[in-house]
Design an enzyme around this catalytic site. Structure first.
Site, mmCIF file in Angstrom:
data_model
loop_
_atom_site.group_PDB
_atom_site.id
_atom_site.type_symbol
_atom_site.label_atom_id
_atom_site.label_comp_id
_atom_site.label_asym_id
_atom_site.label_seq_id
_atom_site.Cartn_x
_atom_site.Cartn_y
_atom_site.Cartn_z
ATOM 1 N N GLU A 120 0.828 -1.209 0.000
ATOM 2 C CA GLU A 120 0.000 0.000 0.000
ATOM 3 C C GLU A 120 0.857 1.251 0.000
ATOM 4 O O GLU A 120 0.534 2.249 -0.645
ATOM 5 C CB GLU A 120 -0.844 0.015 1.284
ATOM 6 C CG GLU A 120 -2.212 -0.586 1.138
ATOM 7 C CD GLU A 120 -3.147 0.389 0.490
ATOM 8 O OE1 GLU A 120 -3.048 0.538 -0.751
ATOM 9 O OE2 GLU A 120 -3.967 0.977 1.179
ATOM 10 N N THR A 168 -5.594 9.425 -3.100
ATOM 11 C CA THR A 168 -5.403 9.322 -1.650
ATOM 12 C C THR A 168 -4.430 10.394 -1.168
ATOM 13 O O THR A 168 -4.630 11.013 -0.122
ATOM 14 C CB THR A 168 -4.881 7.923 -1.288
ATOM 15 O OG1 THR A 168 -5.836 6.968 -1.745
ATOM 16 C CG2 THR A 168 -4.705 7.753 0.213
HETATM 17 N N1 HSE Z 1 -7.208 5.745 5.901
HETATM 18 C C1 HSE Z 1 -6.803 6.055 4.561
HETATM 19 C C2 HSE Z 1 -7.213 7.477 4.262
HETATM 20 C C3 HSE Z 1 -7.478 5.108 3.616
HETATM 21 O O1 HSE Z 1 -8.351 7.801 4.532
HETATM 22 O O2 HSE Z 1 -6.398 8.258 3.773
HETATM 23 C C4 HSE Z 1 -7.135 5.340 2.183
HETATM 24 O O3 HSE Z 1 -6.067 4.575 1.763
#
Ligand code: HSE
Length: 291
Positions: A120, A168
């Site tokens: 990730e 993201t």
């Molecule tokens: N927790 C992460 C975010 C999830 O909200 O940025 C997305 O990869």
């Protein structure tokens, strides 16, 4: 050859930023792995044209390295990239489960979570485990620096995916750096309520616990039509609405009998905002499975 189906996921659930996640029963990625001298990656399916196939740039490359498991890897994407539904996490989770089996590494599902989280990091910049944990373990997961906990639950959900691009990285830039004591107290209360709701498979408690005064309001600005979609979902019977992961998908919890109406109301609201969208009528489901 080993084939694994790894489900989409929804992270954060409002009050559990970077901690909570759930596995969804659809969509899903299908990952096939075969032993090879050097790693090659082939990608088909939703948004595959946007995903690099060089193992150094792809989410599964780091998983191959961590497991010392070179392979020819075929990824059939059911989860579109940049959807807020854990697209890269599904591929990383599926690859971790498949390569562990292919090379007989003997790691437990919980031990595979940090390995998939490294994958990730290649695409999102940080190795958070809130998407890979549910994609591997299934159910509702709590991922912290100390490890991961999972609880099986049955909550009906609607995930509505608009044709809006939100990366993201961009969605993380808008997250506030500080919180007031009031915001902290509200968030902790909601997160605790949501956890109890998950353990009791109670969509009303889960929905109430999805409220979040910090991250979701900032990210909602990146999603055209969010306020109207949220209101429409509540009017149709949703018990809670939030941004799914980093967005742009919008996630609603509801009772099973309201799922169709909630999905249709969310689609209509996006349509009224001139945004094309599709809705998945789904539920919290099991994690990656070897086919
Ligand atoms: N927790 C992460 C975010 C999830 O909200 O940025 C997305 O990869």
């Amino acid at each position: 050859m080993i084939t694994v189906r790894a489900p989409a996921t929804s992270a954060n659930l409002g009050s559990g930023f970077d901690v909570f996640g759930v596995a969804l029963d659809r969509p899903a990625d299908v990952i096939r792995v075969e032993r090879a001298e050097r790693t090659t990656i082939e990608i088909t399916g939703a948004g595959s044209q946007y995903i690099p196939t060089d193992p150094d740039d792809n989410t599964v490359g780091a998983v191959v390295d961590a497991l010392d498991a070179p392979a020819h890897i075929e990824i059939d994407k059911g989860v579109r990239p940049s959807s807020g539904l854990g697209s890269s996490a599904a591929s990383a989770a599926g690859a971790a489960v498949a390569l562990n089996e292919l090379y007989d590494r003997g790691l437990t599902p919980k031990e595979l979570v940090p390995i998939a989280a490294e994958g990730e990091a290649v695409v999102s910049g940080t190795a958070h485990a809130d998407n890979v944990a549910p994609s591997i373990l299934g159910g509702f997961t709590i991922a912290t620096a100390d490890g991961v906990e999972a609880a099986q639950t049955d909550i009906p959900l609607v995930a509505c995916l608009p044709e809006i691009a939100v990366s993201t990285r961009d969605a993380r830039r808008v997250v506030p750096e500080r919180a007031s004591m009031e915001e902290l107290v509200e968030t902790v209360g909601n997160a605790a309520t949501l956890s109890v709701g998950m353990c009791q498979s109670d969509p009303v408690l889960v929905g109430r616990g999805m409220d979040d005064p910090l991250v979701t309001p900032a990210r909602a600005e990146l999603i055209t039509g969010y306020a109207a979609v949220r209101e429409a979902a509540f009017d149709a019977g949703a018990t809670g609405v939030t941004v799914s992961g980093a967005g742009p998908s919008v996630l609603a919890a509801c009772r099973a009998g309201d799922r169709r109406a909630v999905a249709s109301a969310m689609l209509d609201a996006f349509d009224a905002a001139d945004v094309e969208a599709r809705a998945y009528q789904t539920r919290v489901s099991e994690g990656a499975t070897i086919l």
